[in-house]
Design a protein around this motif. Structure first.
Motif, PDB file in Angstrom:
ATOM      1  N   SER A  48     -18.802 -46.556   6.169  1.00  0.00           N
ATOM      2  CA  SER A  48     -18.593 -47.303   4.918  1.00  0.00           C
ATOM      3  C   SER A  48     -19.693 -46.994   3.912  1.00  0.00           C
ATOM      4  O   SER A  48     -19.428 -46.867   2.709  1.00  0.00           O
ATOM      5  N   GLY A  49     -20.926 -46.855   4.393  1.00  0.00           N
ATOM      6  CA  GLY A  49     -22.034 -46.492   3.514  1.00  0.00           C
ATOM      7  C   GLY A  49     -21.848 -45.113   2.906  1.00  0.00           C
ATOM      8  O   GLY A  49     -22.132 -44.894   1.728  1.00  0.00           O
ATOM      9  N   CYS A 101     -29.866 -53.820  13.729  1.00  0.00           N
ATOM     10  CA  CYS A 101     -29.416 -54.716  12.673  1.00  0.00           C
ATOM     11  C   CYS A 101     -30.379 -55.899  12.607  1.00  0.00           C
ATOM     12  O   CYS A 101     -30.740 -56.462  13.633  1.00  0.00           O
ATOM     13  N   SER A 157     -19.396 -45.462   0.190  1.00  0.00           N
ATOM     14  CA  SER A 157     -20.009 -46.128  -0.970  1.00  0.00           C
ATOM     15  C   SER A 157     -20.815 -45.134  -1.799  1.00  0.00           C
ATOM     16  O   SER A 157     -20.761 -45.155  -3.037  1.00  0.00           O
ATOM     17  N   HIS A 211     -30.899 -59.619  11.651  1.00  0.00           N
ATOM     18  CA  HIS A 211     -30.120 -60.831  11.436  1.00  0.00           C
ATOM     19  C   HIS A 211     -31.092 -62.005  11.479  1.00  0.00           C
ATOM     20  O   HIS A 211     -31.575 -62.375  12.538  1.00  0.00           O
ATOM     21  N   THR A 254     -18.410 -49.248  17.506  1.00  0.00           N
ATOM     22  CA  THR A 254     -17.776 -49.546  16.220  1.00  0.00           C
ATOM     23  C   THR A 254     -18.648 -50.450  15.361  1.00  0.00           C
ATOM     24  O   THR A 254     -18.684 -50.302  14.141  1.00  0.00           O
ATOM     25  N   SER A 255     -19.392 -51.361  15.982  1.00  0.00           N
ATOM     26  CA  SER A 255     -20.262 -52.265  15.230  1.00  0.00           C
ATOM     27  C   SER A 255     -21.329 -51.512  14.461  1.00  0.00           C
ATOM     28  O   SER A 255     -21.884 -52.019  13.487  1.00  0.00           O
ATOM     29  N   CYS A 256     -21.648 -50.324  14.883  1.00  0.00           N
ATOM     30  CA  CYS A 256     -22.637 -49.494  14.210  1.00  0.00           C
ATOM     31  C   CYS A 256     -21.959 -48.396  13.374  1.00  0.00           C
ATOM     32  O   CYS A 256     -22.372 -48.113  12.255  1.00  0.00           O
ATOM     33  N   SER A 257     -20.914 -47.784  13.912  1.00  0.00           N
ATOM     34  CA  SER A 257     -20.257 -46.663  13.241  1.00  0.00           C
ATOM     35  C   SER A 257     -19.537 -47.059  11.961  1.00  0.00           C
ATOM     36  O   SER A 257     -19.586 -46.333  10.967  1.00  0.00           O
ATOM     37  N   CYS A 258     -18.865 -48.185  11.976  1.00  0.00           N
ATOM     38  CA  CYS A 258     -18.098 -48.607  10.804  1.00  0.00           C
ATOM     39  C   CYS A 258     -18.989 -48.813   9.577  1.00  0.00           C
ATOM     40  O   CYS A 258     -18.682 -48.282   8.498  1.00  0.00           O
ATOM     41  N   PRO A 259     -20.097 -49.529   9.680  1.00  0.00           N
ATOM     42  CA  PRO A 259     -20.970 -49.648   8.512  1.00  0.00           C
ATOM     43  C   PRO A 259     -21.581 -48.317   8.071  1.00  0.00           C
ATOM     44  O   PRO A 259     -21.787 -48.103   6.873  1.00  0.00           O
ATOM     45  N   ILE A 260     -21.835 -47.418   9.006  1.00  0.00           N
ATOM     46  CA  ILE A 260     -22.372 -46.113   8.638  1.00  0.00           C
ATOM     47  C   ILE A 260     -21.358 -45.352   7.788  1.00  0.00           C
ATOM     48  O   ILE A 260     -21.675 -44.847   6.710  1.00  0.00           O
TER      49      ILE A 260
END
Length: 124
Positions: free
Chosen positions: A43-44, A23, A47, A25, A35-41
């Motif tokens: 979600s993408g 990430c 989308s 930043h 989860t910090s990596c899996s959730c955005p994946i």
């Protein structure tokens, strides 16, 4: 039992490979996992599916998705790739949940198989 609610809804619903994503930043790059990596994946992925639905003229987004995911999985389990090995970390150094065939408390229904998941969710 003190670490979970055995009368509530089970989770996770789904999983994604979230092992050491990068990430950006500001000016420094951070390695993240879990989860910090899996959730955005995941979600993408959703989308992209929402974009495909809009491009096909569907006017409604996916919204609250859990019931639709479980219904689609019952019809076609190949919308997810089943995670059958591995485990989660437990609380206070206790054993976590073990992955197993089908839904399990380590990986839910599994990781998204994008082409199959797209096809299933386009039917909504």
């Amino acid at each position: 039992k003190q670490y979970y609610n055995d009368t509530g809804r089970a989770f996770p619903d789904v999983a994604a490979c979230g092992n050491v994503g990068i990430c950006t930043h500001g000016i420094c790059d951070l390695a993240v996992s879990g989860t910090s990596c899996s959730c955005p994946i995941f979600s993408g992925v959703l989308s992209l599916i929402n974009d495909a639905r809009l491009a096909a003229g569907k006017t409604n987004g996916l919204g609250f998705l859990a019931p639709a995911l479980y219904a689609a999985y019952e019809t076609d389990p190949t919308i997810f790739d089943d995670v059958t090995t591995g485990k989660t970390d437990g609380c206070e150094e206790k054993d976590g949940w073990q992955a197993a065939p089908g839904w399990d408390p380590a990986s839910g229904l599994g990781t998204p198989n994008y082409p199959n998941l797209l096809k299933a969710l386009m039917k909504l």
